[in-house]
Write a protein that holds these residues in place. Structure first.
Motif, PDB file in Angstrom:
ATOM      1  N   THR A  45       0.853  -1.185   0.000  1.00  0.00           N
ATOM      2  CA  THR A  45       0.000   0.000   0.000  1.00  0.00           C
ATOM      3  C   THR A  45       0.887   1.232   0.000  1.00  0.00           C
ATOM      4  O   THR A  45       1.828   1.328   0.798  1.00  0.00           O
ATOM      5  CB  THR A  45      -0.906   0.043   1.243  1.00  0.00           C
ATOM      6  OG1 THR A  45      -1.699  -1.140   1.297  1.00  0.00           O
ATOM      7  CG2 THR A  45      -1.826   1.263   1.202  1.00  0.00           C
ATOM      8  N   PHE A  46       0.588   2.189  -0.890  1.00  0.00           N
ATOM      9  CA  PHE A  46       1.309   3.453  -0.928  1.00  0.00           C
ATOM     10  C   PHE A  46       0.405   4.575  -0.424  1.00  0.00           C
ATOM     11  O   PHE A  46      -0.787   4.607  -0.744  1.00  0.00           O
ATOM     12  CB  PHE A  46       1.766   3.789  -2.351  1.00  0.00           C
ATOM     13  CG  PHE A  46       2.814   2.859  -2.889  1.00  0.00           C
ATOM     14  CD1 PHE A  46       4.100   2.859  -2.372  1.00  0.00           C
ATOM     15  CD2 PHE A  46       2.514   1.975  -3.921  1.00  0.00           C
ATOM     16  CE1 PHE A  46       5.065   2.001  -2.868  1.00  0.00           C
ATOM     17  CE2 PHE A  46       3.476   1.118  -4.419  1.00  0.00           C
ATOM     18  CZ  PHE A  46       4.762   1.130  -3.901  1.00  0.00           C
ATOM     19  N   ILE A  47       1.007   5.493   0.336  1.00  0.00           N
ATOM     20  CA  ILE A  47       0.330   6.713   0.766  1.00  0.00           C
ATOM     21  C   ILE A  47       1.119   7.874   0.191  1.00  0.00           C
ATOM     22  O   ILE A  47       2.318   8.017   0.456  1.00  0.00           O
ATOM     23  CB  ILE A  47       0.253   6.805   2.294  1.00  0.00           C
ATOM     24  CG1 ILE A  47      -0.570   5.638   2.848  1.00  0.00           C
ATOM     25  CG2 ILE A  47      -0.361   8.137   2.725  1.00  0.00           C
ATOM     26  CD1 ILE A  47      -0.586   5.570   4.373  1.00  0.00           C
ATOM     27  N   ILE A 203       8.849   6.055  -9.302  1.00  0.00           N
ATOM     28  CA  ILE A 203       9.473   4.749  -9.556  1.00  0.00           C
ATOM     29  C   ILE A 203       8.982   3.733  -8.535  1.00  0.00           C
ATOM     30  O   ILE A 203       8.497   2.654  -8.883  1.00  0.00           O
ATOM     31  CB  ILE A 203      11.009   4.856  -9.527  1.00  0.00           C
ATOM     32  CG1 ILE A 203      11.507   5.732 -10.670  1.00  0.00           C
ATOM     33  CG2 ILE A 203      11.648   3.459  -9.616  1.00  0.00           C
ATOM     34  CD1 ILE A 203      13.000   5.993 -10.639  1.00  0.00           C
ATOM     35  N   ILE A 204       9.094   4.062  -7.268  1.00  0.00           N
ATOM     36  CA  ILE A 204       8.725   3.116  -6.216  1.00  0.00           C
ATOM     37  C   ILE A 204       7.232   2.809  -6.247  1.00  0.00           C
ATOM     38  O   ILE A 204       6.812   1.651  -6.120  1.00  0.00           O
ATOM     39  CB  ILE A 204       9.155   3.655  -4.839  1.00  0.00           C
ATOM     40  CG1 ILE A 204      10.682   3.688  -4.754  1.00  0.00           C
ATOM     41  CG2 ILE A 204       8.577   2.801  -3.717  1.00  0.00           C
ATOM     42  CD1 ILE A 204      11.221   4.323  -3.486  1.00  0.00           C
ATOM     43  N   MET A 205       6.396   3.851  -6.454  1.00  0.00           N
ATOM     44  CA  MET A 205       4.953   3.605  -6.425  1.00  0.00           C
ATOM     45  C   MET A 205       4.435   2.892  -7.681  1.00  0.00           C
ATOM     46  O   MET A 205       3.242   2.609  -7.787  1.00  0.00           O
ATOM     47  CB  MET A 205       4.185   4.911  -6.196  1.00  0.00           C
ATOM     48  CG  MET A 205       4.193   5.871  -7.361  1.00  0.00           C
ATOM     49  SD  MET A 205       3.228   7.387  -7.056  1.00  0.00           S
ATOM     50  CE  MET A 205       4.270   8.256  -5.894  1.00  0.00           C
ATOM     51  N   TRP A 211      -2.091  -0.856  -3.892  1.00  0.00           N
ATOM     52  CA  TRP A 211      -3.090   0.190  -3.689  1.00  0.00           C
ATOM     53  C   TRP A 211      -2.359   1.499  -3.462  1.00  0.00           C
ATOM     54  O   TRP A 211      -1.363   1.550  -2.729  1.00  0.00           O
ATOM     55  CB  TRP A 211      -3.960  -0.111  -2.476  1.00  0.00           C
ATOM     56  CG  TRP A 211      -4.957  -1.208  -2.696  1.00  0.00           C
ATOM     57  CD1 TRP A 211      -5.229  -1.855  -3.864  1.00  0.00           C
ATOM     58  CD2 TRP A 211      -5.807  -1.793  -1.707  1.00  0.00           C
ATOM     59  NE1 TRP A 211      -6.204  -2.807  -3.667  1.00  0.00           N
ATOM     60  CE2 TRP A 211      -6.576  -2.791  -2.360  1.00  0.00           C
ATOM     61  CE3 TRP A 211      -5.987  -1.586  -0.345  1.00  0.00           C
ATOM     62  CZ2 TRP A 211      -7.510  -3.566  -1.678  1.00  0.00           C
ATOM     63  CZ3 TRP A 211      -6.927  -2.354   0.339  1.00  0.00           C
ATOM     64  CH2 TRP A 211      -7.682  -3.328  -0.320  1.00  0.00           C
ATOM     65  N   ILE A 212      -2.851   2.570  -4.074  1.00  0.00           N
ATOM     66  CA  ILE A 212      -2.274   3.900  -3.895  1.00  0.00           C
ATOM     67  C   ILE A 212      -3.353   4.818  -3.336  1.00  0.00           C
ATOM     68  O   ILE A 212      -4.402   5.008  -3.956  1.00  0.00           O
ATOM     69  CB  ILE A 212      -1.737   4.476  -5.220  1.00  0.00           C
ATOM     70  CG1 ILE A 212      -0.687   3.545  -5.838  1.00  0.00           C
ATOM     71  CG2 ILE A 212      -1.146   5.864  -4.984  1.00  0.00           C
ATOM     72  CD1 ILE A 212      -0.202   4.015  -7.211  1.00  0.00           C
ATOM     73  N   GLU A 225      -1.323   5.860 -12.969  1.00  0.00           N
ATOM     74  CA  GLU A 225      -1.237   6.876 -14.023  1.00  0.00           C
ATOM     75  C   GLU A 225      -2.007   8.147 -13.696  1.00  0.00           C
ATOM     76  O   GLU A 225      -1.817   9.176 -14.334  1.00  0.00           O
ATOM     77  CB  GLU A 225      -1.727   6.298 -15.352  1.00  0.00           C
ATOM     78  CG  GLU A 225      -0.823   5.244 -15.965  1.00  0.00           C
ATOM     79  CD  GLU A 225      -0.995   3.876 -15.329  1.00  0.00           C
ATOM     80  OE1 GLU A 225      -0.199   2.967 -15.653  1.00  0.00           O
ATOM     81  OE2 GLU A 225      -1.919   3.701 -14.480  1.00  0.00           O
ATOM     82  N   ASP A 226      -2.897   8.073 -12.700  1.00  0.00           N
ATOM     83  CA  ASP A 226      -3.688   9.244 -12.317  1.00  0.00           C
ATOM     84  C   ASP A 226      -3.064  10.035 -11.171  1.00  0.00           C
ATOM     85  O   ASP A 226      -3.602  11.070 -10.775  1.00  0.00           O
ATOM     86  CB  ASP A 226      -5.107   8.815 -11.917  1.00  0.00           C
ATOM     87  CG  ASP A 226      -5.903   8.271 -13.094  1.00  0.00           C
ATOM     88  OD1 ASP A 226      -5.583   8.645 -14.247  1.00  0.00           O
ATOM     89  OD2 ASP A 226      -6.826   7.467 -12.868  1.00  0.00           O
ATOM     90  N   THR A 227      -1.947   9.559 -10.642  1.00  0.00           N
ATOM     91  CA  THR A 227      -1.310  10.290  -9.549  1.00  0.00           C
ATOM     92  C   THR A 227      -0.660  11.567 -10.073  1.00  0.00           C
ATOM     93  O   THR A 227      -0.156  11.607 -11.204  1.00  0.00           O
ATOM     94  CB  THR A 227      -0.233   9.437  -8.850  1.00  0.00           C
ATOM     95  OG1 THR A 227       0.817   9.141  -9.774  1.00  0.00           O
ATOM     96  CG2 THR A 227      -0.831   8.146  -8.317  1.00  0.00           C
TER      97      THR A 227
END
Length: 249
Positions: A45-47, A203-205, A211-212, A225-227
């Motif tokens: 999971t990324f925050i 790169i990491i995410m 999940w982001i 791609e939406d970040t």
């Protein structure tokens, strides 16, 4: 995809009824003021979010509520160089799964120097065969570059069946090292590990199937791609001269 009952950390819940005021720090941060429940991916999971959004504060509260030292390390570390962490962890409930991890680590970029110093201090009183640094590659983390010491922890101290909470691990890593980190993460995910990571790194995410959560007014689950991070980096690299003309005019 729903959270797995067997994962190490399923979700967190904020005890909103006990919060003294949502107009005071840290409860006025975007990551906190609209938080009720946050569910985690069984693997990664990324925050993400802008500086000041509260991603490091929320990550710290998860780590401390789970039992880690606020300045990083395993659950066995209890050093404190400065008592600057918030009391948010007192209002956070960590909902665990049915499995217990065999190991774990809280890595935070801003206090990594203090963590490395604590290892050296503890080892000073131990015979060579018992020194903690043996678990980190055998060479003092202070005798390596910042990036080398970070990666020594990933490579040597992280192992299977672990829970890993990482706060901006890219801070000391070159782009190529960040790619190497993806490889190491994937090895550990295959060995039944779970990661919760706050990062700015596109790169990491990019780790697949993660999940982001992007912090805006609250936590919005978004596609890679939406970040904003991906879009900003992609726009710059694909239109370098145009972007430079705009930025430097």
């Amino acid at each position: 995809m729903e959270s797995n009952y067997s994962q190490y950390i399923r979700n967190i819940e904020l005890d909103r009824d006990s919060v003294p005021s949502f107009s005071e720090y840290p409860f006025n941060l975007p990551a906190v003021k609209n938080l009720d429940k946050l569910t985690f991916h069984p693997k990664v999971t990324f925050i993400i979010g802008e500086n000041g959004s509260g991603k490091s504060t929320i990550l710290e509260s998860i780590a401390v509520a789970y039992g880690f030292n606020a300045e990083g390390g395993t659950k066995n570390f209890n050093f404190s160089s400065r008592a600057t962490h918030s009391d948010l962890s007192s209002y956070i409930k960590v909902v665990k799964g049915t499995k217990r991890p065999q190991t774990g680590f809280f890595l935070r970029a801003e206090s990594f120097y203090n963590f490395a110093s604590n290892i050296d201090d503890l080892d000073a009183d131990l015979p060579e065969e018992m020194r903690l640094i043996k678990s980190y590659g055998g060479r003092s983390l202070h005798e390596q570059s910042h990036g080398e010491s970070f990666f020594a922890v990933f490579q040597n101290r992280f192992s299977g069946k672990g829970i890993y909470i990482l706060d901006e691990p890219e801070a000391a890593l070159s782009p190529s090292r960040q790619m190497s980190m993806l490889t190491r993460m994937h090895e550990l995910v295959r060995e039944d590990c779970q990661f919760i990571i706050a990062t700015h790194s596109p790169i990491i995410m990019a780790y697949p199937h993660a999940w982001i959560y992007e912090i805006r007014e609250g936590f919005d689950q978004v596609k890679y791609e939406d970040t904003e991070h991906y879009q900003a980096m992609s726009s710059f690299l694909n239109n370098k001269q145009k972007m430079l003309n705009i930025l430097l005019e």
